[in-house]
Design a protein around this motif. Sequence first.
Motif, PDB file in Angstrom:
ATOM      1  N   GLU A  17     -12.029  -2.681  -8.054  1.00 20.32           N
ATOM      2  CA  GLU A  17     -12.437  -2.276  -6.707  1.00 20.32           C
ATOM      3  C   GLU A  17     -11.483  -1.196  -6.227  1.00 20.32           C
ATOM      4  O   GLU A  17     -10.311  -1.458  -5.985  1.00 20.32           O
ATOM      5  N   ILE A  18     -11.981   0.022  -6.110  1.00 20.78           N
ATOM      6  CA  ILE A  18     -11.091   1.136  -5.797  1.00 20.78           C
ATOM      7  C   ILE A  18     -10.995   1.436  -4.301  1.00 20.78           C
ATOM      8  O   ILE A  18     -10.041   2.030  -3.856  1.00 20.78           O
ATOM      9  N   PHE A  19     -11.966   1.014  -3.530  1.00 18.17           N
ATOM     10  CA  PHE A  19     -11.979   1.378  -2.114  1.00 18.17           C
ATOM     11  C   PHE A  19     -10.863   0.714  -1.320  1.00 18.17           C
ATOM     12  O   PHE A  19     -10.412   1.243  -0.326  1.00 18.17           O
ATOM     13  N   SER A  20     -10.408  -0.443  -1.765  1.00 17.91           N
ATOM     14  CA  SER A  20      -9.356  -1.147  -1.038  1.00 17.91           C
ATOM     15  C   SER A  20      -7.982  -1.000  -1.699  1.00 17.91           C
ATOM     16  O   SER A  20      -7.019  -1.606  -1.247  1.00 17.91           O
ATOM     17  N   LEU A  21      -7.882  -0.192  -2.736  1.00 23.73           N
ATOM     18  CA  LEU A  21      -6.602   0.000  -3.425  1.00 23.73           C
ATOM     19  C   LEU A  21      -5.542   0.548  -2.488  1.00 23.73           C
ATOM     20  O   LEU A  21      -5.804   1.462  -1.722  1.00 23.73           O
ATOM     21  N   GLU A  22      -4.344   0.001  -2.590  1.00 16.53           N
ATOM     22  CA  GLU A  22      -3.214   0.517  -1.822  1.00 16.53           C
ATOM     23  C   GLU A  22      -2.204   1.212  -2.727  1.00 16.53           C
ATOM     24  O   GLU A  22      -1.405   2.008  -2.262  1.00 16.53           O
ATOM     25  N   GLU A  23      -2.237   0.911  -4.010  1.00 15.63           N
ATOM     26  CA  GLU A  23      -1.320   1.520  -4.968  1.00 15.63           C
ATOM     27  C   GLU A  23      -2.098   1.921  -6.218  1.00 15.63           C
ATOM     28  O   GLU A  23      -2.938   1.162  -6.699  1.00 15.63           O
ATOM     29  N   LEU A  24      -1.793   3.121  -6.721  1.00 17.72           N
ATOM     30  CA  LEU A  24      -2.500   3.625  -7.894  1.00 17.72           C
ATOM     31  C   LEU A  24      -1.525   4.383  -8.782  1.00 17.72           C
ATOM     32  O   LEU A  24      -0.795   5.241  -8.318  1.00 17.72           O
ATOM     33  N   SER A  25      -1.530   4.036 -10.053  1.00 17.79           N
ATOM     34  CA  SER A  25      -0.662   4.687 -11.021  1.00 17.79           C
ATOM     35  C   SER A  25      -1.516   5.484 -12.002  1.00 17.79           C
ATOM     36  O   SER A  25      -2.283   4.912 -12.782  1.00 17.79           O
ATOM     37  N   LEU A  26      -1.398   6.803 -11.928  1.00 16.70           N
ATOM     38  CA  LEU A  26      -2.153   7.697 -12.810  1.00 16.70           C
ATOM     39  C   LEU A  26      -1.195   8.615 -13.569  1.00 16.70           C
ATOM     40  O   LEU A  26      -1.476   9.778 -13.792  1.00 16.70           O
ATOM     41  N   HIS A  27      -0.058   8.074 -13.967  1.00 19.73           N
ATOM     42  CA  HIS A  27       0.911   8.896 -14.691  1.00 19.73           C
ATOM     43  C   HIS A  27       0.475   9.055 -16.149  1.00 19.73           C
ATOM     44  O   HIS A  27      -0.237   8.221 -16.694  1.00 19.73           O
ATOM     45  N   GLN A  28       0.851  10.176 -16.726  1.00 24.08           N
ATOM     46  CA  GLN A  28       0.572  10.518 -18.125  1.00 24.08           C
ATOM     47  C   GLN A  28      -0.919  10.452 -18.471  1.00 24.08           C
ATOM     48  O   GLN A  28      -1.313   9.893 -19.478  1.00 24.08           O
ATOM     49  N   ASN A  36     -11.278  13.992  -4.801  1.00 22.39           N
ATOM     50  CA  ASN A  36     -12.061  12.813  -4.423  1.00 22.39           C
ATOM     51  C   ASN A  36     -11.271  11.523  -4.238  1.00 22.39           C
ATOM     52  O   ASN A  36     -11.867  10.505  -3.908  1.00 22.39           O
ATOM     53  N   LEU A  37      -9.973  11.526  -4.434  1.00 20.37           N
ATOM     54  CA  LEU A  37      -9.212  10.300  -4.215  1.00 20.37           C
ATOM     55  C   LEU A  37      -9.358   9.821  -2.778  1.00 20.37           C
ATOM     56  O   LEU A  37      -9.400   8.617  -2.523  1.00 20.37           O
ATOM     57  N   ASP A  38      -9.450  10.749  -1.842  1.00 24.15           N
ATOM     58  CA  ASP A  38      -9.605  10.372  -0.435  1.00 24.15           C
ATOM     59  C   ASP A  38     -10.939   9.678  -0.180  1.00 24.15           C
ATOM     60  O   ASP A  38     -11.059   8.867   0.730  1.00 24.15           O
ATOM     61  N   LYS A  39     -11.937   9.939  -0.993  1.00 35.34           N
ATOM     62  CA  LYS A  39     -13.246   9.293  -0.842  1.00 35.34           C
ATOM     63  C   LYS A  39     -13.271   7.932  -1.520  1.00 35.34           C
ATOM     64  O   LYS A  39     -13.908   7.003  -1.057  1.00 35.34           O
ATOM     65  N   TRP A  40     -12.577   7.823  -2.651  1.00 36.11           N
ATOM     66  CA  TRP A  40     -12.589   6.579  -3.419  1.00 36.11           C
ATOM     67  C   TRP A  40     -11.542   5.582  -2.955  1.00 36.11           C
ATOM     68  O   TRP A  40     -11.761   4.386  -3.044  1.00 36.11           O
ATOM     69  N   CYS A  41     -10.398   6.067  -2.505  1.00 35.95           N
ATOM     70  CA  CYS A  41      -9.248   5.201  -2.210  1.00 35.95           C
ATOM     71  C   CYS A  41      -8.732   5.470  -0.794  1.00 35.95           C
ATOM     72  O   CYS A  41      -7.646   6.009  -0.603  1.00 35.95           O
ATOM     73  N   ARG A  42      -9.469   5.069   0.176  1.00 38.17           N
ATOM     74  CA  ARG A  42      -9.143   5.383   1.573  1.00 38.17           C
ATOM     75  C   ARG A  42      -7.894   4.682   2.085  1.00 38.17           C
ATOM     76  O   ARG A  42      -7.314   5.099   3.072  1.00 38.17           O
ATOM     77  N   HIS A  43      -7.479   3.600   1.449  1.00 37.49           N
ATOM     78  CA  HIS A  43      -6.333   2.820   1.916  1.00 37.49           C
ATOM     79  C   HIS A  43      -5.093   3.038   1.062  1.00 37.49           C
ATOM     80  O   HIS A  43      -4.127   2.289   1.176  1.00 37.49           O
ATOM     81  N   LEU A  44      -5.113   4.046   0.221  1.00 35.87           N
ATOM     82  CA  LEU A  44      -4.014   4.298  -0.706  1.00 35.87           C
ATOM     83  C   LEU A  44      -2.708   4.589   0.017  1.00 35.87           C
ATOM     84  O   LEU A  44      -2.651   5.469   0.877  1.00 35.87           O
ATOM     85  N   ARG A  62      -5.471  14.571   2.730  1.00 36.39           N
ATOM     86  CA  ARG A  62      -6.667  13.771   3.003  1.00 36.39           C
ATOM     87  C   ARG A  62      -6.414  12.271   2.833  1.00 36.39           C
ATOM     88  O   ARG A  62      -7.204  11.465   3.289  1.00 36.39           O
ATOM     89  N   LEU A  63      -5.344  11.933   2.149  1.00 35.14           N
ATOM     90  CA  LEU A  63      -4.974  10.528   1.965  1.00 35.14           C
ATOM     91  C   LEU A  63      -4.169  10.101   3.188  1.00 35.14           C
ATOM     92  O   LEU A  63      -2.945  10.136   3.202  1.00 35.14           O
ATOM     93  N   LYS A  64      -4.850   9.692   4.222  1.00 31.95           N
ATOM     94  CA  LYS A  64      -4.256   9.477   5.547  1.00 31.95           C
ATOM     95  C   LYS A  64      -3.224   8.350   5.590  1.00 31.95           C
ATOM     96  O   LYS A  64      -2.355   8.343   6.442  1.00 31.95           O
ATOM     97  N   LYS A  65      -3.316   7.379   4.696  1.00 31.82           N
ATOM     98  CA  LYS A  65      -2.381   6.254   4.721  1.00 31.82           C
ATOM     99  C   LYS A  65      -1.271   6.368   3.683  1.00 31.82           C
ATOM    100  O   LYS A  65      -0.449   5.477   3.548  1.00 31.82           O
ATOM    101  N   LEU A  66      -1.249   7.476   2.956  1.00 33.94           N
ATOM    102  CA  LEU A  66      -0.272   7.651   1.885  1.00 33.94           C
ATOM    103  C   LEU A  66       1.155   7.664   2.425  1.00 33.94           C
ATOM    104  O   LEU A  66       1.470   8.403   3.358  1.00 33.94           O
TER     105      LEU A  66
END
Length: 83
Positions: A17-28, A36-44, A62-66
Amino acid sequence: LTCEDMVRRRAEHNNSEIFSLEELSLHQQNIEKLENLDKWCRHLKTLYLQNNLISRIENVNRLKKLEYLNLALNNIENSAIYS
């Protein structure tokens, strides 16, 4: 380019479930651009993007909660710091 499938795979601890994600690791992941991260992960709140191929800081505003962003070891140009 980040894609929704890549984000969903990294969200396995959140039942993909990506819409409620608060932490995301996309290294390497050979990511070149943030889209589109702002559309998929609004609570990041935390985003790890170290060791990718990102050359410009774009769309982060666009990631307002980052609260935390790691862009270490990318190809960011000094003149390419944009929102």
